[in-house]
Design an enzyme around this catalytic site. Sequence first.
Site: not given
Ligand code: THU
Length: 132
Positions: A47, A58, A89, A92
């Site tokens: 983040e 991913e 998501c 990704c």
């Molecule tokens: N996040 C992922 O790492 N992968 C996903 O497919 C969905 C979201 C992370 C991004 C962020 O750091 C946290 O999850 C909350 O959205």
Amino acid sequence: MDPKTAQELVDQAISAREKAYAPYSKFQVGAAILTKDGKTYQGCNIENASYGATICAERAAVCNMIANGGTDPIAIAICYNAEEFAVPCGICRQVLSEFSPKGDLTILMAKTDGTYRETTLSALLPASFKLN
Ligand code: THU
């Protein structure tokens, strides 16, 4: 895919999740990619104070694969702590489709207890964008 290989990849995603840098959402995600030659590449979410700069686990795993010369991913395991099995998501899914144009990439959607469900990229993203 065979259950032993799948479980090993899921376990790698669970380990990768422990490295997540998620001070803002506190939502930790881990991923692990298996390529055709048997190599694996891990990723975790990273983040940023500028929220939009956040990198999902991913995509971090894809970056790790590419930066280390990996090609031909055949499976990715994804893990986070939720009631449902982990799904990638939309961004990704599109990034994964770049390296699995036919959509035959196996997606292992895992929970932190190591249980998982198996699907394919084409099932999750039936109409990926392609630049012709
Ligand atoms: N996040 C992922 O790492 N992968 C996903 O497919 C969905 C979201 C992370 C991004 C962020 O750091 C946290 O999850 C909350 O959205």
